[in-house]
Design a protein around this motif. Structure first.
Motif, PDB file in Angstrom:
ATOM      1  N   SER A 272      -1.978   2.369   1.094  1.00  0.00           N
ATOM      2  CA  SER A 272      -3.099   2.250   0.163  1.00  0.00           C
ATOM      3  C   SER A 272      -3.017   0.908  -0.558  1.00  0.00           C
ATOM      4  O   SER A 272      -1.992   0.237  -0.541  1.00  0.00           O
ATOM      5  CB  SER A 272      -3.041   3.385  -0.863  1.00  0.00           C
ATOM      6  N   ARG A 273      -4.142   0.527  -1.171  1.00  0.00           N
ATOM      7  CA  ARG A 273      -4.124  -0.687  -1.999  1.00  0.00           C
ATOM      8  C   ARG A 273      -3.039  -0.578  -3.069  1.00  0.00           C
ATOM      9  O   ARG A 273      -2.314  -1.540  -3.331  1.00  0.00           O
ATOM     10  CB  ARG A 273      -5.492  -0.868  -2.663  1.00  0.00           C
TER      11      ARG A 273
ATOM     12  N   LEU B 291      -9.028  -0.704   3.641  1.00  0.00           N
ATOM     13  CA  LEU B 291      -8.504  -1.420   2.470  1.00  0.00           C
ATOM     14  C   LEU B 291      -9.331  -2.657   2.120  1.00  0.00           C
ATOM     15  O   LEU B 291      -9.298  -3.106   0.987  1.00  0.00           O
ATOM     16  CB  LEU B 291      -7.050  -1.831   2.715  1.00  0.00           C
ATOM     17  N   LEU B 292     -10.031  -3.197   3.096  1.00  0.00           N
ATOM     18  CA  LEU B 292     -10.842  -4.410   2.851  1.00  0.00           C
ATOM     19  C   LEU B 292     -12.311  -4.035   2.989  1.00  0.00           C
ATOM     20  O   LEU B 292     -12.704  -3.368   3.952  1.00  0.00           O
ATOM     21  CB  LEU B 292     -10.484  -5.492   3.881  1.00  0.00           C
ATOM     22  N   GLU B 293     -13.123  -4.493   2.019  1.00  0.00           N
ATOM     23  CA  GLU B 293     -14.529  -4.063   1.998  1.00  0.00           C
ATOM     24  C   GLU B 293     -15.335  -4.614   3.165  1.00  0.00           C
ATOM     25  O   GLU B 293     -16.140  -3.913   3.752  1.00  0.00           O
ATOM     26  CB  GLU B 293     -15.167  -4.465   0.666  1.00  0.00           C
TER      27      GLU B 293
ATOM     28  N   TRP C 151       4.264  -6.302   3.624  1.00  0.00           N
ATOM     29  CA  TRP C 151       3.320  -5.698   4.578  1.00  0.00           C
ATOM     30  C   TRP C 151       4.063  -4.992   5.716  1.00  0.00           C
ATOM     31  O   TRP C 151       3.603  -4.978   6.863  1.00  0.00           O
ATOM     32  CB  TRP C 151       2.407  -6.795   5.136  1.00  0.00           C
TER      33      TRP C 151
ATOM     34  N   LEU D  15      -6.822  -4.527   7.967  1.00  0.00           N
ATOM     35  CA  LEU D  15      -7.070  -3.965   6.632  1.00  0.00           C
ATOM     36  C   LEU D  15      -8.431  -3.279   6.575  1.00  0.00           C
ATOM     37  O   LEU D  15      -8.593  -2.238   5.935  1.00  0.00           O
ATOM     38  CB  LEU D  15      -7.000  -5.074   5.572  1.00  0.00           C
TER      39      LEU D  15
ATOM     40  N   TRP E 220      -9.555  -7.224  -2.720  1.00  0.00           N
ATOM     41  CA  TRP E 220      -9.891  -6.420  -1.534  1.00  0.00           C
ATOM     42  C   TRP E 220     -11.370  -6.518  -1.146  1.00  0.00           C
ATOM     43  O   TRP E 220     -11.856  -5.716  -0.374  1.00  0.00           O
ATOM     44  CB  TRP E 220      -9.467  -4.949  -1.715  1.00  0.00           C
ATOM     45  N   ARG E 221     -12.063  -7.539  -1.673  1.00  0.00           N
ATOM     46  CA  ARG E 221     -13.450  -7.760  -1.272  1.00  0.00           C
ATOM     47  C   ARG E 221     -13.533  -8.701  -0.091  1.00  0.00           C
ATOM     48  O   ARG E 221     -14.360  -8.555   0.790  1.00  0.00           O
ATOM     49  CB  ARG E 221     -14.247  -8.385  -2.423  1.00  0.00           C
TER      50      ARG E 221
ATOM     51  N   ILE F 157       0.500  -1.378  -1.814  1.00  0.00           N
ATOM     52  CA  ILE F 157       0.731  -2.821  -1.677  1.00  0.00           C
ATOM     53  C   ILE F 157       0.884  -3.470  -3.050  1.00  0.00           C
ATOM     54  O   ILE F 157       1.805  -4.268  -3.277  1.00  0.00           O
ATOM     55  CB  ILE F 157      -0.454  -3.467  -0.917  1.00  0.00           C
ATOM     56  N   GLU F 158       0.002  -3.114  -3.956  1.00  0.00           N
ATOM     57  CA  GLU F 158       0.001  -3.795  -5.265  1.00  0.00           C
ATOM     58  C   GLU F 158       1.246  -3.478  -6.082  1.00  0.00           C
ATOM     59  O   GLU F 158       1.597  -4.236  -6.987  1.00  0.00           O
ATOM     60  CB  GLU F 158      -1.270  -3.426  -6.041  1.00  0.00           C
TER      61      GLU F 158
ATOM     62  N   ARG G  44      -6.003  -9.238  -0.467  1.00  0.00           N
ATOM     63  CA  ARG G  44      -5.476  -8.719  -1.721  1.00  0.00           C
ATOM     64  C   ARG G  44      -5.871  -9.598  -2.898  1.00  0.00           C
ATOM     65  O   ARG G  44      -6.231  -9.132  -3.972  1.00  0.00           O
ATOM     66  CB  ARG G  44      -3.943  -8.647  -1.625  1.00  0.00           C
TER      67      ARG G  44
END
Lengths: 394, 394
Positions: B41-42, B258-260, B56, B253, B227-228, B45-46, B223
């Motif tokens: 999940s985001r 995870l990435l929009e 990663w 991702l 994540w956009r 990672i964060e 990131r």
């Protein structure tokens, strides 16, 4: 910033201005921090991204954190790298290397000069000057450009920077001023220009932001050792700031209850220019100036560290450490070991702290179980061809 | 690693070995990752320290995270730096620079070669070879030394590295082999040596860990943009990996939720060697080899990107981006703007992605409100005196 107080390290008085030496005694002025218990906890720091300076905002004298962002490149804390293979070679299996040579300017000087430039932004300065043998000048030029401020780098014709360092200054459009003589003459020119209102000086001790930026070396090592601190911390010693600043940083964390104990601090000088070591060996507090005999490098060749020398002696003696002179041959051995065992190319000044640790271990003054940290503060890329010749010339 | 599956990008089959090209069609073999929902999940990672590759771990094909630590220097993610002043100068006020020139080897090549060396450790390799115009060789040599593996760097006498890059290889004790001809001849020597069992090859596409390491550029940008993803991502394009690898990373991702969205990808080639741009403009999938005409640099001068070229075209077309040729004069402008406005000294290949963004904005093909990221992938310190002369020669 009501938690920041000024303090003269010479007479102990509270000066009125943060810039400049103490009007009463000529000593170095430093900010001190009083923080209520709990205001800064280990958890607070650990929850932040490990940004180079701004991770430590409460312990830096800036009005606005945006100043640091405007002067910096988003740099993060440098690694504290376990170096077990190299460590075993020199009898210190718990050796760690603090890799300040990985900073954007290729030396630890990004720390002081990000702080210096951020402070100039807050003071409305538009031009800032530094006497430099190269690394400081490159760092000042980079961060000044990033912030939109003009950098003037004053260079002495004796002990001039390497062609690589000069090329970097030219790439960044720094204004170069050459003076006859060495670093002392260059420093006098910076002081004269500052007195005449030509620029803000970025000079260590006169400009307290140098030490405030550089002390983050101590902060990071504290955090990276799990807030214990190593047994011994080896640092390069020229004008004194690279010893005094980490000592100040570690002391601040200790006072706040964040660091368990102060490590023994060791300052390393090239044997060709070792006035602080001489005073340490004499048991003296006063520095007798020497005339540097440059050999491997012009970096760290400060013959008269008038203000920083006594402060460094206080740090080294007060923590149970020492000042040590290192012969060129030992520095070369340290450079070769760094390259061969760990893949790290360091310039001579970048390897001198490790060389002192090696020397201390071989003399039987450091037990093999000691956790030792050496600052590797300058990259081979500062002078690549000269370093290659030194490392190859075994 | 039961969540890792091999896939040939040429015929889509599932090869049995991760090393080497597809036995069926000669295409590039790449690992794919199947992860159960929620496994990455985001927030996961964060919560981690932003270490370069090991942040990663689930998306890299290593058996043991310790392999990466043995091959690396504790490097962290490179900054994604807002560059508003430079951005306003070129009509892209939301410009960001991805500062891979701050990595230990002074280029983005630490990413692939940390991965390559870590993989060699896991496979029990003791010697690894790469054909290089300089940056890749320096990175391989550093990480191999750190890991205790021998590095062989094969250099073509045409398009040889700068004196600074060669000095770095000498400092680190890399074994240098010179061959007549250029990078193609050097690559043939590496392949022949690998076939004869002399070494493991660190060659892109043959060794999939190159792309696996380099794809972290995409991970970090995802990131760092919350994540956009940016609107447009500009990348250098030589053999193709610096486009294909971030595209693979961003796609992974995106597949994991995870990435929009996928940004438009742009690949930049020097006009003197632009076979991928020619295929892009023809609307073709095949690369017609060209003979490079080196001018500012020998970096990125791949005349026949046989495998990476078609893959890069797929990435650029599939995301709505483009391949663009950039004249030397535009690269020089980008280098000067980087130095003057942001304090960043880049080598020509390090500035070409920004130069393509500048060119795209001036042609009216990028709106001023676009959020644009350009990879700055190589430092002026790779060739300091030549870069200084280029930047000064305005």
């Amino acid at each position: 910033m009501e938690h920041v107080f000024l303090h003269c390290t010479g007479c102990g008085e509270a000066p009125s201005s943060i810039m400049g030496l103490c009007q009463a005694c000529g000593g170095a002025v430093m900010p001190r921090y009083r923080l209520p218990p709990g205001r800064l906890s280990r958890a607070t720091i650990e929850a932040r991204p490990p940004l180079l300076l701004s991770a430590w905002a409460e312990l830096l004298p800036f009005h606005d954190p945006a100043s640091l962002a405007s002067a910096g490149f988003g740099e993060m804390a440098t690694p504290l790298l376990p170096a077990p293979r190299l460590g075993r070679r020199i009898g210190l299996p718990r050796l760690h290397l603090k890799l300040d040579l990985l900073l954007p300017s290729l030396s630890h000087k990004d720390r002081p000069h990000t702080a210096v430039v951020a402070a100039a932004l807050e003071q409305g300065g538009t031009r800032i000057a530094l006497a430099s043998s190269g690394n400081g000048g490159a760092a000042l030029a980079m961060h000044a450009r990033r912030a939109g401020i003009e950098a003037v780098v004053v260079l002495g014709r004796e002990g001039a920077p390497s062609p690589s360092k000069l090329a970097r200054l030219r790439t960044l459009g720094a204004r170069l001023e050459w003076v006859e003589g060495g670093l002392d003459a260059a420093n006098r020119r910076v002081e004269a220009g500052a007195a005449a209102g030509e620029w803000l000086p970025a000079t260590t001790w006169t400009n307290p932001f140098v030490v405030e930026g550089e002390k983050t070396i101590g902060f990071e090592i504290a955090r990276q050792t799990g807030w214990r601190g190593p047994d011994a911390l080896f640092l390069p010693l020229g004008g004194g700031a690279a010893v005094v600043a980490p000592w100040k940083g570690l002391g601040e964390l200790q006072a706040l209850g964040l660091l368990e104990r102060m490590p023994r601090l060791y300052g390393a000088q090239f044997a060709h220019c070792a006035p602080v070591v001489a005073a340490f060996d004499r048991g003296d507090e006063a520095i007798h100036p020497v005339r540097p005999e440059p050999s491997l490098t012009s970096v760290l060749m400060v013959g008269n560290p008038r203000i920083g020398g006594p402060l460094a002696l206080r740090a080294l003696r007060g923590t149970g450490g020492a000042a040590r002179a290192v012969p060129d041959a030992t520095v070369l051995r340290a450079m070769r070991l760094l390259a061969a065992e760990e893949g790290i190319g360091a310039e001579p000044a970048g390897a001198i702290a490790l060389a002192a640790a090696l020397q201390e271990a071989e003399a039987g003054r450091l037990p093999p179980e000691a956790e030792v940290v050496a600052l590797v503060c300058g990259s081979a890329a500062n002078d690549p061809e000269a370093v290659a010749a030194m490392v190859e010339g075994a």
